[in-house]
Design a protein around this motif. Structure first.
Motif, PDB file in Angstrom:
ATOM      1  N   PRO A   4       0.949  -1.553   0.076  1.00 56.91           N
ATOM      2  CA  PRO A   4       0.230  -0.072   0.068  1.00 56.91           C
ATOM      3  C   PRO A   4       0.700   1.302   0.068  1.00 56.91           C
ATOM      4  O   PRO A   4      -0.055   2.442  -0.691  1.00 56.91           O
ATOM      5  CB  PRO A   4      -1.223  -0.324   0.977  1.00 56.91           C
ATOM      6  CG  PRO A   4      -1.142  -1.359   1.435  1.00 56.91           C
ATOM      7  CD  PRO A   4      -0.249  -2.266   0.639  1.00 56.91           C
ATOM      8  N   GLU A   7       2.019   1.976  -3.222  1.00 61.28           N
ATOM      9  CA  GLU A   7       0.181   2.159  -4.599  1.00 61.28           C
ATOM     10  C   GLU A   7       0.145   3.631  -4.329  1.00 61.28           C
ATOM     11  O   GLU A   7       0.251   4.377  -4.771  1.00 61.28           O
ATOM     12  CB  GLU A   7      -0.447   1.588  -3.661  1.00 61.28           C
ATOM     13  CG  GLU A   7      -0.585   0.176  -4.909  1.00 61.28           C
ATOM     14  CD  GLU A   7      -1.427  -0.848  -4.172  1.00 61.28           C
ATOM     15  OE1 GLU A   7      -2.805  -0.223  -3.448  1.00 61.28           O
ATOM     16  OE2 GLU A   7      -1.466  -2.102  -4.464  1.00 61.28           O
ATOM     17  N   LYS A   8       0.579   4.124  -3.072  1.00 57.83           N
ATOM     18  CA  LYS A   8       0.375   5.430  -2.892  1.00 57.83           C
ATOM     19  C   LYS A   8       0.921   6.398  -3.881  1.00 57.83           C
ATOM     20  O   LYS A   8       0.919   7.706  -3.689  1.00 57.83           O
ATOM     21  CB  LYS A   8       0.731   5.985  -1.002  1.00 57.83           C
ATOM     22  CG  LYS A   8      -0.522   5.447  -0.293  1.00 57.83           C
ATOM     23  CD  LYS A   8      -0.673   5.726   1.178  1.00 57.83           C
ATOM     24  CE  LYS A   8      -2.164   5.319   1.698  1.00 57.83           C
ATOM     25  NZ  LYS A   8      -1.197   5.598   3.135  1.00 57.83           N
ATOM     26  N   SER A  10       1.661   6.787  -6.049  1.00 57.54           N
ATOM     27  CA  SER A  10       1.309   6.573  -8.085  1.00 57.54           C
ATOM     28  C   SER A  10      -0.089   8.193  -7.796  1.00 57.54           C
ATOM     29  O   SER A  10      -0.131   8.816  -8.554  1.00 57.54           O
ATOM     30  CB  SER A  10       0.366   5.492  -8.410  1.00 57.54           C
ATOM     31  OG  SER A  10      -1.156   5.359  -7.079  1.00 57.54           O
ATOM     32  N   ARG A  67       8.140   5.493  -8.470  1.00 53.96           N
ATOM     33  CA  ARG A  67       7.392   3.989  -7.438  1.00 53.96           C
ATOM     34  C   ARG A  67       7.918   3.158  -8.847  1.00 53.96           C
ATOM     35  O   ARG A  67       7.637   1.554  -8.034  1.00 53.96           O
ATOM     36  CB  ARG A  67       5.491   4.452  -8.389  1.00 53.96           C
ATOM     37  CG  ARG A  67       5.012   3.573  -8.109  1.00 53.96           C
ATOM     38  CD  ARG A  67       3.284   4.170  -8.496  1.00 53.96           C
ATOM     39  NE  ARG A  67       3.325   4.025 -10.091  1.00 53.96           N
ATOM     40  CZ  ARG A  67       2.979   3.504 -11.246  1.00 53.96           C
ATOM     41  NH1 ARG A  67       2.962   2.044 -10.878  1.00 53.96           N
ATOM     42  NH2 ARG A  67       3.023   3.676 -12.305  1.00 53.96           N
ATOM     43  N   GLU A  71       8.999  -0.563  -6.809  1.00 51.40           N
ATOM     44  CA  GLU A  71       7.569  -1.932  -7.022  1.00 51.40           C
ATOM     45  C   GLU A  71       9.068  -3.147  -7.234  1.00 51.40           C
ATOM     46  O   GLU A  71       8.790  -4.319  -6.741  1.00 51.40           O
ATOM     47  CB  GLU A  71       6.881  -2.085  -8.268  1.00 51.40           C
ATOM     48  CG  GLU A  71       5.802  -0.707  -7.283  1.00 51.40           C
ATOM     49  CD  GLU A  71       4.627  -0.487  -9.026  1.00 51.40           C
ATOM     50  OE1 GLU A  71       4.959  -0.930 -10.168  1.00 51.40           O
ATOM     51  OE2 GLU A  71       3.457  -0.297  -8.834  1.00 51.40           O
TER      52      GLU A  71
END
Length: 158
Positions: A4, A7-8, A10, A67, A71
């Motif tokens: 999570p 994902e933030k 993004s 990001r 990842e």
């Protein structure tokens, strides 16, 4: 918890893209109404919009790159100390059995506000020039996280 958080990132990319859209709309509006004498004062501001568009698109591209890098490597827990510095402070990051010296990158998300923090728990992700450090306190709320773009540099030899 790492998923999570990545994902933030993004959201930062989306925010930069939204600003680019705003500047495009503002530039178009300034060009449309520039013929009206009542709005002549807005014409010089369209120059700011003209430069804001590529700057925001570049920022969105950089956050997307960071990001993807985070990842790829995942987030790792670490302990960080922020060295004093006005514009681009350096951050000593101690991972489990490893040490990295990081330099903050040019961004609106800056680290000088964390000057003097010692041994604060952080998350670190990415590699080389596309790295991030996630600090445990946000700008307005102590319960939020604050992401700062960084790049790895060679440790000081002096």
């Amino acid at each position: 918890m790492a998923g999570p958080l990545i994902e933030k990132l993004s959201l930062l990319e989306q925010r930069a893209t939204a600003w680019a859209a705003f500047w495009i709309a503002y530039f178009v509006a300034c060009q449309i109404i520039s013929d009206d004498r009542r709005f002549e004062v807005l014409v010089p501001f369209s120059l700011a919009a003209f430069y804001g568009i590529p700057a925001c698109l570049y920022a969105a591209w950089l956050w997307k790159s960071r990001r993807r890098s985070a990842e790829k490597t995942g987030l790792r827990e670490a302990v960080a100390t922020v060295r004093p510095g006005w514009l681009f402070p350096r951050i000593d990051v101690y991972l489990e059995g490893d040490y990295k010296l990081l330099q903050t990158r040019r961004s609106l998300r800056v680290a000088p506000r964390f000057n003097g923090l010692e041994k604060v728990p952080v998350f670190i992700g990415g590699e080389e020039t596309d790295m991030i450090v996630i600090f445990p306190r946000g700008r307005f709320s102590k319960d939020t996280l604050y992401t700062v773009p960084v790049k790895e540099i060679e440790p000081d030899t002096a």
